[in-house]
Scaffold this active site. Structure first.
Site, PDB file in Angstrom:
ATOM      1  N   CYS A  78     100.411  17.611  34.743  1.00  0.00           N
ATOM      2  CA  CYS A  78     100.340  18.335  36.013  1.00  0.00           C
ATOM      3  C   CYS A  78     100.213  17.499  37.275  1.00  0.00           C
ATOM      4  O   CYS A  78     101.081  17.511  38.152  1.00  0.00           O
ATOM      5  CB  CYS A  78      99.144  19.281  36.015  1.00  0.00           C
ATOM      6  SG  CYS A  78      98.947  20.294  34.547  1.00  0.00           S
ATOM      7  N   HIS A 136      95.049  20.677  42.733  1.00  0.00           N
ATOM      8  CA  HIS A 136      94.984  19.572  41.755  1.00  0.00           C
ATOM      9  C   HIS A 136      95.307  18.197  42.333  1.00  0.00           C
ATOM     10  O   HIS A 136      95.759  17.298  41.616  1.00  0.00           O
ATOM     11  CB  HIS A 136      95.927  19.871  40.556  1.00  0.00           C
ATOM     12  CG  HIS A 136      95.421  19.301  39.263  1.00  0.00           C
ATOM     13  ND1 HIS A 136      96.203  19.186  38.144  1.00  0.00           N
ATOM     14  CD2 HIS A 136      94.209  18.792  38.933  1.00  0.00           C
ATOM     15  CE1 HIS A 136      95.494  18.644  37.163  1.00  0.00           C
ATOM     16  NE2 HIS A 136      94.281  18.405  37.622  1.00  0.00           N
TER      17      HIS A 136
HETATM   18 CA    CA Z   1     101.226  21.474  34.191  1.00  0.00          CA
END
Ligand code: CA
Length: 470
Positions: A78, A136
């Site tokens: 990610c 994130h």
């Molecule tokens: Ca991901």
């Protein structure tokens, strides 16, 4: 007499140029919407052949636009992948090579301020920018918060995933915690203010996307619709689960329901653009941030080898489509493209600034997808996984994989062997050498990771458990 001619001619030239300038300023800057799914399998969209999970709305983007069969992200998990998309640069150039730990007190645990984001660039040419969903990029307020990284609006969560049901979001303050697991339970932040949610999280994010588009329909905007679905935990409502009576496996059923919720959201956004009459002037990109972790969330990467976090194709070749109605005709595009190209494309279309010292790795895709440029946008697609010491380069249809400190080499011809089953390294030593040189040239431009990652927390935990057992 000569002077009169000169004056008349001058007026004509000046007038003509002025008209040109005015015409240019009247060209409406296109809106950009990037819809990023999280951990969605390559084969889990209709346009890549899914039959058990219908995705009619995501398919609309691909069918009315360009379907990329060889669309890559710049990493196979990610956060580094997102750092690549947001900066338009291979994130290994600036040491972003791990999923960060959730550390609100650590300004180094995330995206460095030395890099310019796509939102910072677009904000400089008067775009209204928003991220909805998963961030994130680090949890340090001053350094990493989206509002400090070029976004005008934020509605989402700072960590790498989130629980989906409102009653499970029990922690009000996103900065009062220091673990990834806790970060899954925080209230959703509206800009800097925590808010209680009422709906299933995917629906909540879709609602917000509609609100943003409505509020900014009359000015150029960039929306990063960053769904955390279908990343775990696997959670879906009865409404969506009921759509999949034909799937018996509970895990796959729940995953399918989550994808379906996301697809509904995509449909609502597309309808809203149509309703507002701005769908022709809105460039939409749909992609996943990495391949499906098949055993974890029951996703499927089809013919691709392995999945999320892998250096094989299943790790970073993803569902990828672009639509720009009226400007780009529907087509299937087979040359490799990269998530890094999104920044370069919009920057070129809008003359938004990019750093000369830190040049983009992507290219403007529009000349390629319109057929103006028949060449491949990229001769090479790269991947380095520092912690696993995996190195890959794709050059045309050949892909070299190196591991074991360069001692183990694998060569695949992706045009005939999409599943990377037939290692040609022994048969084609010259090709291996050629690709190794290309790969080493790229690797020499990278730096070591600048922060520890989640994998280290997990390793510590495991070690801790072992010592307790002893
Ligand atoms: Ca991901």
């Amino acid at each position: 007499m000569k002077l009169l001619y000169f004056l008349i001619l001058s007026f004509i030239i000046v007038g003509f140029n002025w008209a040109k300038v005015e015409a240019k300023s009247k060209i409406k800057k296109p809106n950009l919407i990037v819809i990023m799914a999280d951990d969605l399998g390559y084969a889990d969209v209709g346009f890549n052949g899914s039959t058990d999970i219908p995705t009619p709305n995501i398919d609309r983007i691909a069918n009315e636009g360009v379907k990329f069969t060889n669309g890559y992200t710049s990493y196979s998990v990610c956060s580094p992948s997102r750092a690549g998309f947001l900066t338009g640069r291979y994130q290994q150039r600036f040491g972003f090579e791990r999923n960060p730990q959730y550390q609100p007190n650590d300004p180094n645990m995330g995206l460095t301020t030395e890099e310019m984001t796509i939102a910072e660039s677009l904000a400089k040419v008067a775009y209204k920018t928003s991220i909805i969903g998963k961030w994130h990029m680090g949890a340090h307020k001053e350094t990493h918060h989206p509002l400090n990284r070029g976004f005008n609006e934020f509605y989402g969560h700072l960590g790498g995933g989130h629980r989906y049901f409102p009653e499970e979001l029990t922690i009000q303050d996103s900065y009062a915690i220091a673990s990834e697991a806790e970060s899954y339970r925080t209230w959703i932040m509206r800009n800097h203010t925590p808010e209680k949610t009422e709906k299933y999280l995917t629906d909540e994010f879709s609602d917000e996307a509609l609100s943003f588009v409505e509020r900014h329909a009359n000015e150029p905007f960039f929306l990063f619709l960053s769904y955390n679905a279908p990343h775990g935990p696997l959670q879906a409502t009865e409404e969506y689960l009921a759509r999949f009576p034909h799937i018996n496996d509970t895990k796959r059923k729940t995953y399918a329901a989550m994808v379906s919720a996301l697809d509904d959201g995509v449909g609502r956004v597309l309808n809203k653009l149509e309703e507002l009459g701005i769908d022709d002037n809105t460039l939409i990109v749909f992609l996943s941030d990495n391949g499906g972790p098949e055993t974890k969330n029951a996703s499927e990467n089809g013919p691709l080898r392995e999945g999320k976090s892998s250096h094989y194709e299943g790790g970073y070749r993803v569902p990828f489509a672009l639509r720009w109605k009226g400007k780009v005709k529907p087509s299937i595009y087979d040359f490799p493209v990269s998530a890094l190209d999104i920044f370069a494309t919009i920057s070129r279309l809008t003359d938004s600034p990019v750093s000369k010292e830190r040049p983009l790795d992507g290219v403007n895709l529009i000349p390629y997808v319109t057929g103006k440029n028949k060449k491949a946008p990229h001769q090479n697609i790269y991947l380095r996984k520092f912690d696993q010491q995996r190195y890959c380069v794709r050059d045309g249809n050949y892909k070299l994989v190196m591991h074991n400190k360069g001692k183990t080499k694998e060569l695949y011809n992706l045009s005939t062997d999409i599943g990377e089953q037939n290692n040609l390294a022994a048969q084609m030593p010259e090709k291996v050498k050629e690709l190794e040189t290309i790969l080493n040239e790229w690797t020499a431009q990278l730096i070591d990771p600048t922060f520890l990652g989640l994998i280290h927390t997990e390793a510590w935990k495991k070690r801790g458990k072992k010592s307790i057992k002893k």
